[in-house]
Design an enzyme around this catalytic site. Sequence first.
Site, PDB file in Angstrom:
ATOM      1  N   GLU A   1      -7.529  -7.538   1.207  1.00  0.00           N
ATOM      2  CA  GLU A   1      -6.622  -7.605   2.353  1.00  0.00           C
ATOM      3  C   GLU A   1      -7.494  -7.350   3.578  1.00  0.00           C
ATOM      4  OE1 GLU A   1      -2.571  -5.933   4.412  1.00  0.00           O
ATOM      5  OE2 GLU A   1      -3.906  -4.553   3.400  1.00  0.00           O
TER       6      GLU A   1
ATOM      7  N   ASP B   1      -6.408  -3.207  -1.092  1.00  0.00           N
ATOM      8  CA  ASP B   1      -5.505  -2.962   0.028  1.00  0.00           C
ATOM      9  C   ASP B   1      -6.247  -2.430   1.256  1.00  0.00           C
ATOM     10  OD1 ASP B   1      -2.714  -2.590   0.999  1.00  0.00           O
ATOM     11  OD2 ASP B   1      -3.266  -0.471   1.028  1.00  0.00           O
TER      12      ASP B   1
HETATM   13  C1  GLC Z   1      -1.170  -3.013   3.204  1.00  0.00           C
HETATM   14  C2  GLC Z   1       0.042  -3.459   2.445  1.00  0.00           C
HETATM   15  C3  GLC Z   1       1.256  -2.925   3.125  1.00  0.00           C
HETATM   16  C4  GLC Z   1       1.180  -1.413   3.143  1.00  0.00           C
HETATM   17  C5  GLC Z   1      -0.145  -0.944   3.766  1.00  0.00           C
HETATM   18  C6  GLC Z   1      -0.381   0.501   3.500  1.00  0.00           C
HETATM   19  O1  GLC Z   1      -1.186  -3.529   4.486  1.00  0.00           O
HETATM   20  O2  GLC Z   1       0.060  -4.862   2.320  1.00  0.00           O
HETATM   21  O3  GLC Z   1       2.434  -3.360   2.518  1.00  0.00           O
HETATM   22  O4  GLC Z   1       2.246  -0.897   3.858  1.00  0.00           O
HETATM   23  O5  GLC Z   1      -1.239  -1.628   3.220  1.00  0.00           O
HETATM   24  O6  GLC Z   1      -0.771   0.729   2.177  1.00  0.00           O
END
Ligand code: GLC
Length: 567
Positions: A292, A232
Amino acid sequence: MTPKKALFYVLLALASLTMVQSLRAQKHDVDSEGHHWWQHAVFYEVYPRSFADSNNDGIGDLRGITSRMAYLQDLGVDAIWLTPCFPSPQVDFGYDVSDYQDIDPMYGTLADFDQMVREGKRRDVRIIMDFVLNHTSDQHKWFLDSKSSKTSTHRNWYIWRDGQSKGQAPNNWTSNFGGSAWKFDPTTNQYYYHFFYAEQPDLNWRNPAVEKAMYDTTRWWYKRGVAGFRLDAVGTMFEDPDLRDNPVLPGTNALGDPEQERKYNTEFPEVHDALRDLRTIADEYGAVLIGETVTDNIDALKRYYGDHGNELQMPMNFMFTYVNKLSAPEFRKQIAAADASGGWPVYVLSNHDAVRHYNRYGNGKDNDQIAKLMATLYLTLRGTPVMYYGEEIGMENNDPKRREDVQDPVGRIGWPKDIGRDGERTPMQWDGSTNAGFSETKPWLPVPPSHKTHNVEAESKDPNSILQRYKRLLSLRKTNPALREGKYVVLNETDSNVLSYLRIYERQVVLIALNMSAEPQKATFDLSPQHLSGRTIKSLLDASGASIHGQEVSLEPFGTLVAEVSK
Ligand code: GLC
Ligand code: CA
């Protein structure tokens, strides 16, 4: 040594030998192209709250997922990525983790998790977990200890600083979810840093103890059978130790904060050191790391593969999610950039943070046709697609109409400019009944009226449904070497309506032509540069809105062609 003891040691040696061998086998499990399992796989994101509710409390759970494993296998996906299901106060619906080594009771138990992994194994569906690296919940025991005193064991596990003066935060950094990125805590009269909500304090990755705890967490899950992690918000793990102010840009964002360039709190080079370490561990288990990786250009994305391919195997390319209209030139450009990046492309169209592509590209009239077109596009590209649950049945966003209905906190803060992410997170539509077969109780988010027509049950029976198109494409990918391994060759680059390309592998050639316009189109192809006669073009998909007349292809509005071409 007693004979019994000797036997014990022989058995021990044999056991460790087989273990080492099986790990090696996992590590070197590549095909003749040097491709690993994740390069042949199709990934499918499951938002556990919204997939299937086994105990009828309105919230999806792990047993629900297990009960639908047969569906996932039949659909043809190879791995599911579960967004966080660890214990959490659910401020950010699981992205605020209060214990990395357990399951939130609302989703089940570790035993339910093990059962899900076993069922996945039986059905060839691997499990990928979501690893929230940048921050924990403010209810995590590490943070509770950290905030308790300036000398606590975990004080330096988070980022604490004095204010500049009374009531003034240490610098101008703003939170991604609105307001200052610093929260004052009266217990010790210091501020702590949070890139996301205040309930999500950032971990201090410059502290080796944090590093170790986090690395050990990945080992713990690998041993439990997970096949990898989606990491993440990787770009946010490190920030400037001197806390320099970010440059301010003109205007304000949807949350009402002054725009700023996130120069001093994102994309620090130290991120790559951590990724290399995480990769070393992943390799010991034959696991895959998906990132991500939020970047706005391919060069920035490229860095996440690592200089020697020693960081993330699958940094997600979000460029498609920023394309807001159906445009052949725009997609052609994005594909060319990803394909030339040197790394294995990872394509994403929808996820739990973005408006579903059914809405993004739909014109209100031909939405189903367009959904099939988009599936045909990204399931025939060179690279690994990451699907989002429900896209295979044409699920649409069901956005809240009133602020008081919003669940996602950012939607309440940003209303009405930023309405939050509830719309793309609604329950999976299994059938046409009241709660779409998701639950017998009112679900945590409402199902849209379209569940009457767009659901698994109805679409399984309809040979022309979006679901059937996905199934056919997914099985084609599995069986057709050109679609799985082949290089990407763009065709007819100046055509502003029809996106065409070849996938070529050894003697096998597949031609794909996608009409991204609402008008019928014709296309002809000069295949001589590829030394192809193109004499026979044979469709591999039926009823897809294309007809072949010799070497000319006619495409209906939003029609698609996937065809075998003779050498
Ligand atoms: C990432 C996740 C999102 C979340 C953020 C904070 O972007 O995909 O849903 O709110 O991280 O953890
Ligand atoms: Ca439940």
